[in-house]
Design a protein around this motif. Structure first.
Motif, PDB file in Angstrom:
ATOM      1  N   ARG A 194      37.034  49.499  45.103  1.00 18.93           N
ATOM      2  CA  ARG A 194      36.154  50.763  45.160  1.00 18.93           C
ATOM      3  C   ARG A 194      34.780  50.286  44.717  1.00 18.93           C
ATOM      4  O   ARG A 194      33.775  50.845  45.097  1.00 18.93           O
ATOM      5  N   GLU A 195      34.836  49.524  43.553  1.00 20.51           N
ATOM      6  CA  GLU A 195      33.485  49.166  42.630  1.00 20.51           C
ATOM      7  C   GLU A 195      32.724  48.347  43.441  1.00 20.51           C
ATOM      8  O   GLU A 195      31.542  48.571  43.698  1.00 20.51           O
ATOM      9  N   TYR A 196      33.366  47.451  44.258  1.00 19.23           N
ATOM     10  CA  TYR A 196      32.637  46.396  45.174  1.00 19.23           C
ATOM     11  C   TYR A 196      32.004  47.143  46.119  1.00 19.23           C
ATOM     12  O   TYR A 196      30.837  46.947  46.725  1.00 19.23           O
ATOM     13  N   ALA A 197      32.761  48.025  47.072  1.00 18.34           N
ATOM     14  CA  ALA A 197      32.289  48.734  48.022  1.00 18.34           C
ATOM     15  C   ALA A 197      31.010  49.821  47.688  1.00 18.34           C
ATOM     16  O   ALA A 197      30.154  49.661  48.493  1.00 18.34           O
ATOM     17  N   LYS A 198      31.163  50.319  46.715  1.00 19.95           N
ATOM     18  CA  LYS A 198      30.106  51.322  45.994  1.00 19.95           C
ATOM     19  C   LYS A 198      28.906  50.583  45.669  1.00 19.95           C
ATOM     20  O   LYS A 198      27.632  50.800  46.374  1.00 19.95           O
ATOM     21  N   ALA A 199      28.722  49.303  45.220  1.00 17.24           N
ATOM     22  CA  ALA A 199      27.722  48.436  45.012  1.00 17.24           C
ATOM     23  C   ALA A 199      27.447  47.757  46.119  1.00 17.24           C
ATOM     24  O   ALA A 199      26.072  47.814  46.266  1.00 17.24           O
TER      25      ALA A 199
ATOM     26  N   LEU B   2      31.278  40.702  39.712  1.00 17.25           N
ATOM     27  CA  LEU B   2      32.047  41.660  40.405  1.00 17.25           C
ATOM     28  C   LEU B   2      32.283  40.794  41.747  1.00 17.25           C
ATOM     29  O   LEU B   2      33.455  41.126  42.172  1.00 17.25           O
ATOM     30  N   GLY B   3      31.480  39.929  42.289  1.00 17.64           N
ATOM     31  CA  GLY B   3      31.832  39.200  43.220  1.00 17.64           C
ATOM     32  C   GLY B   3      32.995  38.122  43.061  1.00 17.64           C
ATOM     33  O   GLY B   3      33.806  37.823  43.942  1.00 17.64           O
ATOM     34  N   ALA B   4      33.057  37.576  41.875  1.00 17.26           N
ATOM     35  CA  ALA B   4      34.145  36.910  41.726  1.00 17.26           C
ATOM     36  C   ALA B   4      35.537  37.508  41.328  1.00 17.26           C
ATOM     37  O   ALA B   4      36.375  36.909  41.712  1.00 17.26           O
ATOM     38  N   ARG B   5      35.431  38.828  40.863  1.00 13.73           N
ATOM     39  CA  ARG B   5      36.748  39.541  40.755  1.00 13.73           C
ATOM     40  C   ARG B   5      37.203  39.916  42.034  1.00 13.73           C
ATOM     41  O   ARG B   5      38.266  39.693  42.208  1.00 13.73           O
ATOM     42  N   HIS B   6      36.147  39.989  42.894  1.00 19.47           N
ATOM     43  CA  HIS B   6      36.597  40.723  44.286  1.00 19.47           C
ATOM     44  C   HIS B   6      37.210  39.308  45.088  1.00 19.47           C
ATOM     45  O   HIS B   6      38.147  39.489  45.765  1.00 19.47           O
ATOM     46  N   LYS B   7      36.875  38.253  44.889  1.00 20.49           N
ATOM     47  CA  LYS B   7      37.262  36.990  45.543  1.00 20.49           C
ATOM     48  C   LYS B   7      38.836  36.774  45.097  1.00 20.49           C
ATOM     49  O   LYS B   7      39.480  36.560  45.823  1.00 20.49           O
TER      50      LYS B   7
END
Length: 624
Positions: A321-326, A343-348
């Motif tokens: 959700r955080e990634y999509a909103k950003a 955030l990109g690293a956590r998303h990966k």
């Protein structure tokens, strides 16, 4: 004039014309895939294909067969069937005969089916199977204008002069074409843009359904406008399971004919999970309930896997959700969907642990989904967006040929229904109601001039009955149905769909929820739980194998749901909060008339059915 305007304004008079043009352009390309169940009844389906030329051969035979039965231009041919390739072939055959399709949901009971057949003055009924034929036979005395029934699957059906098989209709049509090869081509050439093409009866929430008159030009416009959005291309594979009796499913066939991509057709909802890895679609359309079920299923599975797995899922869902909103916010500002490095690293990491498996369950090739028919809870939309399943919400009504708005590809914004299709105008009335005008708007309601006048102005503006807001750059956000807005006894307005959508994003076990509070001093809710999602939780809590009604009546279940209600309330204004709720003894369904075949809640029906439970929640309180 732009290329898009030229494309739309120079459209042919009908989709029948577009179909013949498509066949001429790519005769040997694959048009449709459809499943053939194994003869033994066990094992996977065998998927077959039809080329555009093969499709045309059958469509021409059906069209000629209908003409042989005496069907004249604009006369109605009813189609009562689930979504299958024969539905599309029959619909195209009807259109190529210059006639008009009356759509009937296969779940419609005999009485209402007879009403639709009678009101539409349908001359022929194309029925899926013995069950659909029986409805017509039972009501035959009330249907003097119905001259013939054609059955797709003739197993168990006694054919005679009044009931013939689709195969027989095609045989008669082929024989007629052998004598008059240009018969269908001439019928198509004679179609005018204002000629009636489709009569769709709205399932409605109250009273008799109304027949919406959609001329050939509506579908021709939709085909060109969908192509103009650039959202689909000739290389796409669409998975089509939506009810074709509903305008949302129907409009997808028009866009496909214009673009020429492959469509895999199978309306069996219980086969979606099994079919996705086989079909491997690049795009599909769905209603929010499907995404809610997938989300709830993933969440429930993670919870059943133990505390550690559920914590990982919750963490990954938050990251998504955080990634999509950003990404969406940054795209809006800069035109690129970049996100902060951390955030990109956590998303990966989350992608490896959770998201990749979800994408694989959708077939692995899914570029985008289109969601419509009802509002998708933004938190569910953001979750899928962050997981790489891009859900483009759209908006339209039966009266506007389904597709009036859609989110524009990469620039989509979760929580909105996007921008108007090229050629469609929109304005917001003083009371917030959305008004539409354009080539997709209906001619009116069949035989109901007074009802037509209530919603369609002389200058073409259509009153949708929905409340919405337009952003400065043209994105539309739907607030609620005008008639569904709740005004509490304290004078506060509440959009129940917004509260209901938020709860669906919070509780992984919910199937349906109805928020009530009109003229009351607080809000309450009726909640139905998803039986499949609930099963795992029940097993963990000592109720494995117990009936659904017994599980939802258990104090532990009520306590569990209460926790999610409190979680919901934390994010609401005081007057929106749910003070009391009741769990329903069964899920809401189409058979009881509580939801429409397109899975929309029929509020008046549910409130009437469970009036006692609602009153119980307000018992002993003083209404202001």
């Amino acid at each position: 004039m732009s290329d898009t305007q030229t494309l739309i304004e120079n459209r042919p008079p009908s989709v029948a014309t577009l179909f013949l043009e498509r066949v001429a352009a790519t005769p040997d390309a694959e048009a449709y895939r459809y499943p053939v169940p194994p003869a033994s009844g066990e094992g996977p389906d065998d998927w077959k294909s039809l080329t555009w030329a093969g499709t045309a051969e059958r469509v021409r035979a059906i069209a000629a067969g209908l003409i042989e039965l005496g069907v004249q231009p604009e006369e109605r041919v009813a189609l009562a069937s689930s979504t299958r390739v024969e539905w599309i072939l029959a619909d195209l055959g009807i259109l190529c005969a210059g006639a008009a399709t009356t759509t009937i949901y296969p779940q419609t009971n005999a009485e209402e089916s007879a009403y639709i057949l009678s009101d539409s003055q349908s001359r022929v009924l194309i029925a899926e199977n013995a069950e659909q034929v029986a409805k017509a036979v039972d009501q035959r005395a009330e249907l003097p204008e119905l001259t013939r029934v054609v059955v797709i699957d003739a197993a168990g059906v006694e054919t005679d002069d009044w009931v013939i098989s689709l195969a027989e209709l095609e045989r008669r049509g082929a024989a007629r074409l052998a004598k008059d090869a240009e018969l269908v081509t001439e019928r198509v050439a004679a179609i005018t843009k204002d000629q009636l093409a489709t009569l769709i009866y709205t399932s409605g929430t109250t009273g008799r359904p109304k027949g919406v008159r959609l001329p050939h030009d509506c579908w021709s416009y939709m085909a060109k406008a969908i192509a103009a959005t650039g959202l689909v291309s000739g290389g796409d594979v669409q998975y089509l399971w939506l009810p074709l009796a509903h305008v949302f499913g129907k409009v997808l066939t028009s866009g496909q004919i214009e673009v020429g991509h492959v469509t895999a057709v199978d309306g069996r909802v219980d086969k979606i999970i099994e079919n996705l890895p086989v079909v491997r679609p690049t795009y599909m359309a769905a209603v929010p309930r499907i995404f809610e079920k997938v989300y709830n299923g993933v969440a429930a599975k993670a919870k059943a896997g133990g505390g550690a797995k559920y914590k990982i899922f919750q963490w990954a869902a938050g990251v998504a959700r955080e990634y999509a909103k950003a990404a969406q916010d940054n795209f809006r500002r800069t035109g690129t969907a970049s996100v902060p490095l951390g955030l990109g690293a956590r998303h990966k990491v989350a992608d490896t642990l959770v998201y990749a498996k979800i994408r694989e369950a959708f077939g692995g090739n899914l570029r985008a989904c289109v969601s419509g028919s009802a509002a998708l809870a933004p938190e569910i939309g953001y979750f899928f967006s962050g997981a790489g399943i891009h859900i483009l919400e759209g908006y339209g009504l039966t009266e506007s040929s389904a597709a009036s708005f859609v989110n524009p590809g990469e620039a989509y914004r979760t929580g909105t229904v996007g921008k108007p299709l090229p050629g469609t105008e929109v304005r917001i009335a003083d009371d917030g109601e959305i008004l539409l005008r354009g080539p997709g708007i209906m001619q009116g309601y069949h035989n109901l001039p007074e009802k037509t006048a209530e919603v369609l102005e002389a200058d073409g503006w259509f009153h949708t009955g929905d409340i919405g807001e337009l952003s400065p750059d043209g994105y539309l956000r739907i607030t609620d149905r005008k008639k569904d807005l709740i005004k509490t006894s304290g004078g506060k307005y509440i959009a129940p769909a917004e509260v209901e959508g938020r709860f669906k994003a919070v509780c992984p076990y919910v199937s349906n929820i109805l928020v009530h509070g009109a003229d009351r001093n607080y809000c309450t809710a009726l909640i139905a739980l998803d039986e499949a999602a609930l099963a795992g939780w029940a097993a963990e809590n000592g109720m494995e194998g117990k009936p659904y009604a017994e599980i939802v009546a258990a104090p532990a279940t009520v306590d569990m749901v209460d926790g999610y209600v409190q979680q919901l309330n934390e994010g609401l204004q005081r007057w929106q909060t749910i003070k009391k709720f009741r769990l329903l003894p069964r899920d809401l369904d189409v058979e009881h008339g509580e939801i429409t075949p397109s899975l929309k809640l029929k509020r008046p029906v549910v409130e009437r059915e469970y009036k006692d439970l609602i009153e119980e929640m307000y018992a002993g309180t003083r209404e202001a």
